[in-house]
Design a protein around this motif. Structure first.
Motif, PDB file in Angstrom:
ATOM      1  N   GLU A 183       1.564   7.308  -5.339  1.00 47.21           N
ATOM      2  CA  GLU A 183       2.656   6.347  -5.118  1.00 47.21           C
ATOM      3  C   GLU A 183       2.140   5.226  -4.218  1.00 47.21           C
ATOM      4  O   GLU A 183       1.750   5.474  -3.079  1.00 47.21           O
ATOM      5  CB  GLU A 183       3.810   7.082  -4.445  1.00 47.21           C
ATOM      6  N   ASP A 184       2.141   3.998  -4.732  1.00 48.80           N
ATOM      7  CA  ASP A 184       1.715   2.829  -3.944  1.00 48.80           C
ATOM      8  C   ASP A 184       2.977   2.168  -3.378  1.00 48.80           C
ATOM      9  O   ASP A 184       3.730   1.525  -4.108  1.00 48.80           O
ATOM     10  CB  ASP A 184       0.940   1.888  -4.888  1.00 48.80           C
ATOM     11  N   ASP A 185       3.174   2.319  -2.067  1.00 56.05           N
ATOM     12  CA  ASP A 185       4.420   1.840  -1.434  1.00 56.05           C
ATOM     13  C   ASP A 185       4.152   0.631  -0.531  1.00 56.05           C
ATOM     14  O   ASP A 185       4.863   0.401   0.449  1.00 56.05           O
ATOM     15  CB  ASP A 185       5.034   2.990  -0.622  1.00 56.05           C
ATOM     16  N   ILE A 186       3.159  -0.148  -0.880  1.00 52.43           N
ATOM     17  CA  ILE A 186       2.699  -1.217   0.023  1.00 52.43           C
ATOM     18  C   ILE A 186       3.789  -2.256   0.337  1.00 52.43           C
ATOM     19  O   ILE A 186       3.781  -2.867   1.394  1.00 52.43           O
ATOM     20  CB  ILE A 186       1.424  -1.877  -0.566  1.00 52.43           C
ATOM     21  N   TYR A 187       4.757  -2.444  -0.598  1.00 52.23           N
ATOM     22  CA  TYR A 187       5.816  -3.452  -0.355  1.00 52.23           C
ATOM     23  C   TYR A 187       7.128  -2.845   0.133  1.00 52.23           C
ATOM     24  O   TYR A 187       8.118  -3.563   0.295  1.00 52.23           O
ATOM     25  CB  TYR A 187       6.080  -4.251  -1.643  1.00 52.23           C
ATOM     26  N   GLY A 188       7.142  -1.523   0.342  1.00 46.95           N
ATOM     27  CA  GLY A 188       8.400  -0.814   0.642  1.00 46.95           C
ATOM     28  C   GLY A 188       9.165  -1.368   1.834  1.00 46.95           C
ATOM     29  O   GLY A 188      10.393  -1.376   1.841  1.00 46.95           O
ATOM     30  N   SER A 216      -0.163   3.435   1.401  1.00 48.65           N
ATOM     31  CA  SER A 216       0.380   2.155   1.856  1.00 48.65           C
ATOM     32  C   SER A 216      -0.610   1.492   2.813  1.00 48.65           C
ATOM     33  O   SER A 216      -1.709   2.007   3.032  1.00 48.65           O
ATOM     34  CB  SER A 216       1.738   2.382   2.545  1.00 48.65           C
ATOM     35  N   SER A 217      -0.202   0.348   3.371  1.00 48.24           N
ATOM     36  CA  SER A 217      -1.070  -0.338   4.335  1.00 48.24           C
ATOM     37  C   SER A 217      -0.272  -1.388   5.086  1.00 48.24           C
ATOM     38  O   SER A 217       0.901  -1.626   4.793  1.00 48.24           O
ATOM     39  CB  SER A 217      -2.254  -1.003   3.635  1.00 48.24           C
ATOM     40  N   LEU A 218      -0.940  -2.016   6.041  1.00 48.13           N
ATOM     41  CA  LEU A 218      -0.316  -3.117   6.787  1.00 48.13           C
ATOM     42  C   LEU A 218      -0.721  -4.476   6.216  1.00 48.13           C
ATOM     43  O   LEU A 218      -0.417  -5.514   6.805  1.00 48.13           O
ATOM     44  CB  LEU A 218      -0.710  -3.025   8.269  1.00 48.13           C
ATOM     45  N   SER A 219      -1.394  -4.463   5.058  1.00 46.75           N
ATOM     46  CA  SER A 219      -1.964  -5.712   4.533  1.00 46.75           C
ATOM     47  C   SER A 219      -0.916  -6.733   4.113  1.00 46.75           C
ATOM     48  O   SER A 219      -1.140  -7.930   4.192  1.00 46.75           O
ATOM     49  CB  SER A 219      -2.842  -5.430   3.311  1.00 46.75           C
ATOM     50  N   LYS A 220       0.237  -6.276   3.626  1.00 48.69           N
ATOM     51  CA  LYS A 220       1.221  -7.233   3.108  1.00 48.69           C
ATOM     52  C   LYS A 220       2.224  -7.652   4.169  1.00 48.69           C
ATOM     53  O   LYS A 220       3.004  -8.571   3.960  1.00 48.69           O
ATOM     54  CB  LYS A 220       1.983  -6.607   1.928  1.00 48.69           C
ATOM     55  N   SER A 221       2.220  -6.967   5.285  1.00 47.93           N
ATOM     56  CA  SER A 221       3.257  -7.238   6.270  1.00 47.93           C
ATOM     57  C   SER A 221       2.712  -7.680   7.617  1.00 47.93           C
ATOM     58  O   SER A 221       3.463  -8.233   8.415  1.00 47.93           O
ATOM     59  CB  SER A 221       4.103  -5.982   6.466  1.00 47.93           C
ATOM     60  N   TYR A 229      -7.391  -6.823   8.478  1.00 51.03           N
ATOM     61  CA  TYR A 229      -7.781  -5.685   9.319  1.00 51.03           C
ATOM     62  C   TYR A 229      -8.143  -4.464   8.481  1.00 51.03           C
ATOM     63  O   TYR A 229      -8.780  -3.548   8.953  1.00 51.03           O
ATOM     64  CB  TYR A 229      -6.634  -5.314  10.275  1.00 51.03           C
ATOM     65  N   ARG A 230      -7.672  -4.468   7.255  1.00 48.91           N
ATOM     66  CA  ARG A 230      -7.933  -3.371   6.333  1.00 48.91           C
ATOM     67  C   ARG A 230      -7.454  -2.031   6.896  1.00 48.91           C
ATOM     68  O   ARG A 230      -8.203  -1.054   6.946  1.00 48.91           O
ATOM     69  CB  ARG A 230      -9.432  -3.294   5.944  1.00 48.91           C
ATOM     70  N   VAL A 231      -6.237  -1.999   7.385  1.00 44.53           N
ATOM     71  CA  VAL A 231      -5.670  -0.732   7.878  1.00 44.53           C
ATOM     72  C   VAL A 231      -4.625  -0.231   6.880  1.00 44.53           C
ATOM     73  O   VAL A 231      -3.588  -0.865   6.686  1.00 44.53           O
ATOM     74  CB  VAL A 231      -5.044  -0.905   9.281  1.00 44.53           C
ATOM     75  N   ASN A 273       7.481  -3.526  -7.295  1.00 44.69           N
ATOM     76  CA  ASN A 273       6.228  -3.485  -8.050  1.00 44.69           C
ATOM     77  C   ASN A 273       5.547  -4.855  -8.072  1.00 44.69           C
ATOM     78  O   ASN A 273       6.192  -5.883  -8.216  1.00 44.69           O
ATOM     79  CB  ASN A 273       6.583  -3.018  -9.478  1.00 44.69           C
ATOM     80  N   ASN A 274       4.250  -4.829  -7.906  1.00 49.89           N
ATOM     81  CA  ASN A 274       3.420  -6.004  -8.153  1.00 49.89           C
ATOM     82  C   ASN A 274       2.861  -5.812  -9.555  1.00 49.89           C
ATOM     83  O   ASN A 274       2.149  -4.822  -9.763  1.00 49.89           O
ATOM     84  CB  ASN A 274       2.298  -6.043  -7.105  1.00 49.89           C
ATOM     85  N   PRO A 275       3.190  -6.630 -10.538  1.00 53.99           N
ATOM     86  CA  PRO A 275       3.722  -7.974 -10.450  1.00 53.99           C
ATOM     87  C   PRO A 275       5.222  -8.156 -10.768  1.00 53.99           C
ATOM     88  O   PRO A 275       5.731  -9.233 -10.520  1.00 53.99           O
ATOM     89  CB  PRO A 275       2.929  -8.701 -11.545  1.00 53.99           C
ATOM     90  N   GLY A 327      -7.329  -0.035   4.009  1.00 53.42           N
ATOM     91  CA  GLY A 327      -6.338  -0.666   3.142  1.00 53.42           C
ATOM     92  C   GLY A 327      -5.766   0.319   2.134  1.00 53.42           C
ATOM     93  O   GLY A 327      -6.218   1.464   2.002  1.00 53.42           O
ATOM     94  N   CYS A 328      -4.752  -0.189   1.420  1.00 49.61           N
ATOM     95  CA  CYS A 328      -4.032   0.652   0.458  1.00 49.61           C
ATOM     96  C   CYS A 328      -4.893   0.945  -0.768  1.00 49.61           C
ATOM     97  O   CYS A 328      -4.825   2.021  -1.346  1.00 49.61           O
ATOM     98  CB  CYS A 328      -2.748  -0.073   0.053  1.00 49.61           C
ATOM     99  N   LEU A 329      -5.714  -0.052  -1.154  1.00 47.39           N
ATOM    100  CA  LEU A 329      -6.508   0.153  -2.363  1.00 47.39           C
ATOM    101  C   LEU A 329      -7.514   1.288  -2.157  1.00 47.39           C
ATOM    102  O   LEU A 329      -7.747   2.091  -3.065  1.00 47.39           O
ATOM    103  CB  LEU A 329      -7.214  -1.148  -2.770  1.00 47.39           C
TER     104      LEU A 329
HETATM  105  C1  LIG Z   1       0.607  -3.147  -5.236  1.00 43.27           C
HETATM  106  C2  LIG Z   1      -0.615  -3.340  -4.388  1.00 43.27           C
HETATM  107  N1  LIG Z   1      -1.301  -2.260  -3.972  1.00 43.27           N
HETATM  108  C3  LIG Z   1      -2.408  -2.381  -3.228  1.00 43.27           C
HETATM  109  C4  LIG Z   1      -2.902  -3.616  -2.864  1.00 43.27           C
HETATM  110  C5  LIG Z   1      -4.135  -3.705  -2.019  1.00 43.27           C
HETATM  111  O1  LIG Z   1      -3.789  -3.426  -0.695  1.00 43.27           O
HETATM  112  P1  LIG Z   1      -4.827  -3.480   0.499  1.00 43.27           P
HETATM  113  O2  LIG Z   1      -5.176  -4.907   0.739  1.00 43.27           O
HETATM  114  O3  LIG Z   1      -4.126  -2.844   1.632  1.00 43.27           O
HETATM  115  O4  LIG Z   1      -6.011  -2.667   0.067  1.00 43.27           O
HETATM  116  C6  LIG Z   1      -2.219  -4.769  -3.269  1.00 43.27           C
HETATM  117  C7  LIG Z   1      -2.710  -6.114  -2.926  1.00 43.27           C
HETATM  118  O5  LIG Z   1      -2.388  -7.098  -3.540  1.00 43.27           O
HETATM  119  C8  LIG Z   1      -1.037  -4.620  -4.041  1.00 43.27           C
HETATM  120  O6  LIG Z   1      -0.325  -5.681  -4.455  1.00 43.27           O
END
Ligand SMILES: Cc1ncc(COP(=O)(O)O)c(C=O)c1O
Length: 479
Positions: free
Chosen positions: A289-294, A319-324, A329-331, A261-263, A186-188
């Protein structure tokens, strides 16, 4: 030449546009509704296709409607009703020890129960994900991978998956090679590994504020200190604030979420990303750079990343596939630039490698072009959902509520009257089985205690409308 039904001195397209505008302001046409195709509009009104196009262009320019690629025109806003944007809160310019774990743990205890109307979790609803196709890829991976995915994967990750991630980078103009990618859980985890690679216990990092609470937890766990950077709800990190912070504090890394950006949903304009990268490069400071929502943009084009402007290998893209696609799967992945060896090493020390089966499954899914097709549908659905949720908030919350206008992702940021303590609101809401995220967890300062984050990852329906209506009632009781 078609005979046109309207007459008079006004341009025909204006008459048609005004008619539609009235239907929007009278709420005959609601936010998110699809408008007739240009051909139907032309036939119904006895106007040429060109005039029909002009009417839609006019309304589009006013922000009332929008065209969506290959889909047509949709109602975007009833602008007379649209609330103000949340304000940028100046950061306090202090270095903070971070202590958010307990507060966040208390929120997670009951958040995801099936009984709860869930506005708290930032995940796409299962109904928006291509479950059947993912299953097929999983079966393929199990049957056709040489050891049936029983053995350890390489520390750096499945080679085919890294190739596919490198291909995905084309979407933002990246020229990434597969051996520049490290697959993570995952991205985290990617962010955590990057932080570990470039900092030591007691160091100070600069973080955009407000910011996803998971990043604060990771920072706390690593024993780092934080200086917050003010952030505009539309254009993101304030570069002047970052520059001052770099001058005053021994910043070892910067962390930001440039796209949606989250939030708050802000998106740093590409020109500012370029300046941001120039600034960190001048001071030789890594930028995580956290691009998870890009990929979840609502507009016509994907925004670029900071990595795109990086010439010195200082941007550590995560980044990751978690939001899309597959949250469970935590990839995820990191493209850590010149720090790749350090990141690979901490990954190996941390957990050797990520799971083989989920990596092989995602490699197969991406290899077969299924991701692009899925993303197109997901973006459309999320965009419509965002507008529906905003409309419900407008209908049910007090009129002084300020609401973000995210152009991607799936969270809304709402600033309420100063008198509302949103931690208390959250407790009251849980009594009605409604979960929200209170603003305080997105910062180390108490700046956002009258804000909430609402996820619009679930399709809008009567339960969601009820939830927003109840929240509105509870808020009105508190002011
Ligand atoms: C901005 C942001 N980065 C990272 C994460 C965590 O991502 P992942 O589930 O891929 O570890 C989240 C999950 O809410 C998020 O909103």
């Amino acid at each position: 030449m078609q005979h046109e039904k309207f007459s008079g001195t006004d341009h025909l397209y204006m008459q048609v546009a005004q008619g539609l505008e009235k239907m929007i302001s009278d709420e005959v046409l609601l936010i998110g509704d699809k408008l007739p195709s240009v051909r139907v509009l032309s036939e119904e009104n006895g106007i040429s296709m060109g005039t029909a196009f002009q009417a839609y262009y006019h309304l589009e320019a006013k922000g009332l409607i929008e065209s969506r690629p290959k889909s047509g025109y949709y109602v975007r806003f009833n602008h007379r009703k649209y609330p103000a944007l949340p304000k940028m809160v100046p950061a306090d310019a202090l270095s903070h020890e971070v202590s958010v774990k307990e507060m966040i743990a208390s929120l997670y205890s009951d958040i995801a129960s099936a009984k709860v109307i869930n506005f708290a979790l930032a995940v796409p609803d299962l109904s928006l994900l291509p479950v059947g196709k993912i299953q097929k890829s999983a079966v393929h991976a199990l049957k056709h991978t040489k050891d049936h995915c029983i053995g350890y994967e390489h520390t750096q990750g499945n080679p085919e998956l890294r190739k596919q991630i490198a291909r995905l980078c084309f979407n933002w103009g990246g020229k990434t090679k597969p051996d520049e990618v490290v697959i993570t859980n995952g991205c985290l985890e990617a962010i955590t590994l990057c932080l570990q690679a470039v900092t030591q216990h007691g160091d100070t990092v600069a973080v955009e504020s407000p910011c996803y609470f998971g990043i604060y937890q990771a920072i706390e766990n690593l024993g780092l200190k934080v200086v917050e950077i003010s952030s505009d709800p539309v254009t993101g990190a304030d570069l002047a604030c970052l520059e001052k912070t770099i001058a005053r504090f021994p910043i070892k890394a910067c962390v930001c979420i440039p796209n949606f950006n989250n939030p708050v949903g802000s998106c740093i304009p590409d020109e500012n990303k370029k300046q941001l990268v120039a600034l960190i490069t001048k001071h030789n400071i890594p930028l995580i750079e956290d691009d998870i929502y890009g990929e979840l943009y609502f507009g016509k084009n994907r925004p670029r990343t900071c990595k795109y402007y990086d010439t010195k290998g200082l941007v550590m893209h995560c980044s990751s596939l978690s939001k899309s696609l597959t949250p469970g799967y935590r990839v995820g992945w990191a493209i850590p630039g010149k720090f790749i060896d350090e990141v690979k090493q901490v990954k190996r020390i941390h957990n050797i490698s990520s799971a083989s089966l989920t990596q092989a499954t995602m490699a197969h899914f991406l290899q077969h072009g299924r991701y692009e097709y899925h993303l197109k549908n997901l973006r459309k659905a999320l965009h419509t959902q965002s507008l529906r949720y905003i409309q419900a908030v407008i209908d049910h919350f007090p009129p002084d509520s300020k609401v973000s206008r995210p152009q991607g992702g799936f969270v809304l940021w709402i600033e309420l009257n100063r008198k509302v303590d949103t931690f208390r609101l959250r407790t009251e809401a849980m009594k009605h089985h409604i979960s929200i995220m209170p603003g305080r967890i997105f910062s180390v300062s108490p700046n956002y205690s009258n804000c909430i984050r609402l996820s619009f990852g679930k399709p809008f329906n009567s339960d969601m409308e009820y939830g927003i209506m109840m929240l509105g009632k509870l808020i009105k009781k508190m002011v």
